[in-house]
Design a protein around this motif. Structure first.
Motif, short mmCIF file in Angstrom:
data_model
loop_
_atom_site.label_atom_id
_atom_site.label_comp_id
_atom_site.label_asym_id
_atom_site.label_seq_id
_atom_site.Cartn_x
_atom_site.Cartn_y
_atom_site.Cartn_z
N ASP A 24 0.86 -1.18 0.00
CA ASP A 24 0.00 0.00 0.00
C ASP A 24 0.90 1.24 0.00
N ALA A 25 0.83 2.04 -1.05
CA ALA A 25 1.72 3.20 -1.19
C ALA A 25 1.51 4.21 -0.06
N GLU A 26 0.27 4.35 0.38
CA GLU A 26 0.00 5.32 1.45
C GLU A 26 0.68 4.91 2.75
N TYR A 27 0.57 3.64 3.11
CA TYR A 27 1.19 3.19 4.36
C TYR A 27 2.71 3.20 4.25
N ALA A 28 3.24 2.95 3.06
CA ALA A 28 4.68 3.04 2.87
C ALA A 28 5.17 4.45 3.17
N ARG A 29 4.42 5.46 2.68
CA ARG A 29 4.79 6.85 2.93
C ARG A 29 4.64 7.20 4.41
N ARG A 30 3.54 6.77 5.00
CA ARG A 30 3.28 7.10 6.40
C ARG A 30 4.35 6.50 7.31
N TYR A 31 4.81 5.32 6.96
CA TYR A 31 5.86 4.69 7.75
C TYR A 31 7.15 5.53 7.75
N GLU A 32 7.45 6.17 6.63
CA GLU A 32 8.66 7.00 6.56
C GLU A 32 8.60 8.16 7.54
N PHE A 33 7.41 8.73 7.73
CA PHE A 33 7.27 9.82 8.70
C PHE A 33 7.51 9.30 10.12
N VAL A 34 7.03 8.09 10.40
CA VAL A 34 7.27 7.49 11.71
C VAL A 34 8.75 7.17 11.88
N LYS A 35 9.33 6.58 10.86
CA LYS A 35 10.75 6.19 10.89
C LYS A 35 11.66 7.39 11.15
N HIS A 36 11.33 8.52 10.56
CA HIS A 36 12.17 9.71 10.71
C HIS A 36 11.65 10.66 11.79
N ARG A 37 10.76 10.14 12.64
CA ARG A 37 10.28 10.86 13.83
C ARG A 37 9.62 12.20 13.50
N GLN A 38 8.88 12.22 12.40
CA GLN A 38 8.14 13.42 12.04
C GLN A 38 6.64 13.24 12.28
N GLU A 39 6.25 12.08 12.79
CA GLU A 39 4.86 11.83 13.21
C GLU A 39 4.89 11.79 14.73
N ASN A 40 4.32 12.83 15.37
CA ASN A 40 4.42 12.96 16.82
C ASN A 40 3.33 12.23 17.60
N SER A 41 2.26 11.84 16.92
CA SER A 41 1.15 11.17 17.60
C SER A 41 1.55 9.73 17.94
N GLN A 42 1.62 9.43 19.24
CA GLN A 42 2.00 8.08 19.67
C GLN A 42 0.99 7.04 19.18
N ASP A 43 -0.28 7.38 19.23
CA ASP A 43 -1.32 6.45 18.76
C ASP A 43 -1.15 6.14 17.28
N GLU A 44 -0.90 7.20 16.49
CA GLU A 44 -0.73 7.01 15.05
C GLU A 44 0.51 6.17 14.76
N GLN A 45 1.58 6.41 15.51
CA GLN A 45 2.81 5.63 15.33
C GLN A 45 2.55 4.14 15.54
N GLU A 46 1.83 3.83 16.60
CA GLU A 46 1.56 2.42 16.91
C GLU A 46 0.67 1.78 15.86
N ILE A 47 -0.31 2.52 15.37
CA ILE A 47 -1.20 1.99 14.33
C ILE A 47 -0.41 1.66 13.07
N ILE A 48 0.46 2.58 12.66
CA ILE A 48 1.23 2.39 11.43
C ILE A 48 2.23 1.24 11.59
N LYS A 49 2.91 1.19 12.71
CA LYS A 49 3.90 0.12 12.94
C LYS A 49 3.23 -1.25 12.94
N ALA A 50 2.02 -1.33 13.49
CA ALA A 50 1.30 -2.60 13.54
C ALA A 50 0.77 -3.01 12.18
N ARG A 51 0.48 -2.03 11.34
CA ARG A 51 -0.18 -2.29 10.05
C ARG A 51 0.81 -2.49 8.90
N VAL A 52 1.98 -1.84 8.95
CA VAL A 52 2.89 -1.81 7.81
C VAL A 52 3.51 -3.19 7.55
N THR A 53 3.69 -3.52 6.26
CA THR A 53 4.26 -4.81 5.86
C THR A 53 5.71 -4.64 5.43
#
Length: 391
Positions: free
Chosen positions: A79-108
């Protein structure tokens, strides 16, 4: 498994209705442009449309044909969207802890390291870094020269692709024993002109120059103080617009217009040019108007519905593209480094260059001032959250 195809912009014929031919490789000794489109570039037609916009502009300004290639994606297995969202988490530009956990759990695994990036690296980048016969690293200046003969134009997801290519480059050069100093030098010659980049900004070692607008409704909604403040000010402006329409004096006093001046934010913020809106609102909707052109109109034509700021942003994009390709052409006869941003922004018409310099300085100052606003908002927000947690 995901994959990618590369096509060359050619003349249209009855047999080739889009004017786009698939290629297996790109010559390393010919200056060229590669368009990395958004995640909608999944057909010949959509991929070629990016190449068409660039081809028409650069041919008109440079005065000669420069090969323009574009990329077609197949995101199978990811999923291209989740791939992009993961990069924001990886580079610590997503500050929402809840969002970080959702993306980490969902990304393949495919979304963390898409296979099509490896394929694109093999086709675009590897021949510019390694000798085809010996498979050894080229001399640093030769690698710089070959890389500089290619200019990337990216839109939305394409900017994410460019960053992933950079990651792959760094890993492969390091594996081959390239020193940190040489890796930095080579990487600095990768030029990316990005519009509405859907990726973390300020982390590129390449020369990535980005453009986006405040009222681009399709930009990733990443949770950080900058985006929080921009969202808040947009909301205030919308409420102020309604208050003016309905003559509600109390709300007129309560809500502000968003007087966002054209800004340039420096390298740590992504070499970002940002304006309020590139296209005019209609009178009935004002800031409530959702205009997909803010995100999707990536051509270089000045149109009747452009705002003055939209025209200015287009002029700077055109100047940067012109100078980047001009530098590519100069690298045919020997390595000539990419000019600094202060030179890349200058138009070919010398009489206009002073004004471009002056306005760029104004935008840089506006960017510093807006950052101060964001910082003050962030400090107040952090204090408020701390106070609430202590109650």
């Amino acid at each position: 498994m995901s994959s990618v195809a590369i096509g060359l912009r050619v003349e249209k014929t009855d047999e080739n209705e889009f004017g786009w031919n698939l290629v297996n490789a790109i010559p390393t000794d010919v200056p060229c442009i590669v368009c990395l489109g958004g995640n909608g570039a999944i057909t010949d037609k959509s991929s070629n449309s990016y190449a068409g916009d660039v081809d028409r502009e650069i041919t008109a300004v440079i005065g000669q044909k420069v090969p323009v290639y574009s990329v077609k994606y197949d995101f199978s297995g990811g999923d291209a969207e989740y791939a992009r969202r993961y990069e924001f988490v990886k580079h610590r530009q997503e500050n929402s802890q809840d969002e970080q956990e959702i993306i980490k759990a969902r990304v393949t695994n495919e979304e963390i390291n898409p296979k099509y990036i490896d394929e694109l690296y093999k086709k675009l980048i590897e021949p510019r870094l390694f000798d085809a016969k010996t498979k050894k690293l080229l001399p640093t200046n030769e690698a710089c020269r070959r890389l500089r003969m290619m200019t990337f134009v990216a839109h939305c997801h394409g900017a994410y692709v460019a960053l992933k290519l950079e990651d792959k480059m760094q890993a492969e050069m390091k594996k081959a024993g390239c020193s940190l100093e040489d890796r930095k030098k080579i990487q600095s010659q990768m030029m990316i002109l990005a519009y509405a980049p859907a990726c973390p900004l300020g982390i590129a070692n390449s020369q990535m120059i980005s453009f986006k607008t405040v009222y681009d409704e399709e930009q990733p909604q990443i949770s950080n103080w900058f985006n929080h403040y921009v969202t808040k000010r947009r909301y205030e402006e919308k409420r102020r617009f309604l208050a003016e329409q309905e003559h509600k004096e109390e709300d007129i006093k309560k809500f502000r217009w968003f007087d966002f001046k054209p800004c340039y934010f420096g390298k740590k913020q992504g070499n970002l040019f940002m304006i309020k809106n590139a296209f005019r609102w209609n009178e009935e909707d004002g800031p409530w108007m959702i205009n997909t052109d803010e995100h999707n109109r990536v051509d270089y034509n000045i149109a009747f519905d452009h705002t003055q700021e939209g025209k200015i942003m287009t002029w700077y994009r055109k100047a940067i593209l012109f100078n980047a390709v001009k530098n590519s052409l100069e690298n045919q006869s020997g390595y000539k480094p990419l000019p600094p941003l202060e030179e890349l922004i200058l138009p070919p018409v010398k009489e206009r260059q002073a004004r471009y310099k002056e306005f760029f300085a104004e935008m840089a100052e506006n960017g510093k001032n807006f950052r101060k606003e964001v910082c003050a908002y962030a400090v107040a927000g952090i204090k408020r959250r701390r106070d609430e947690s202590e109650k």
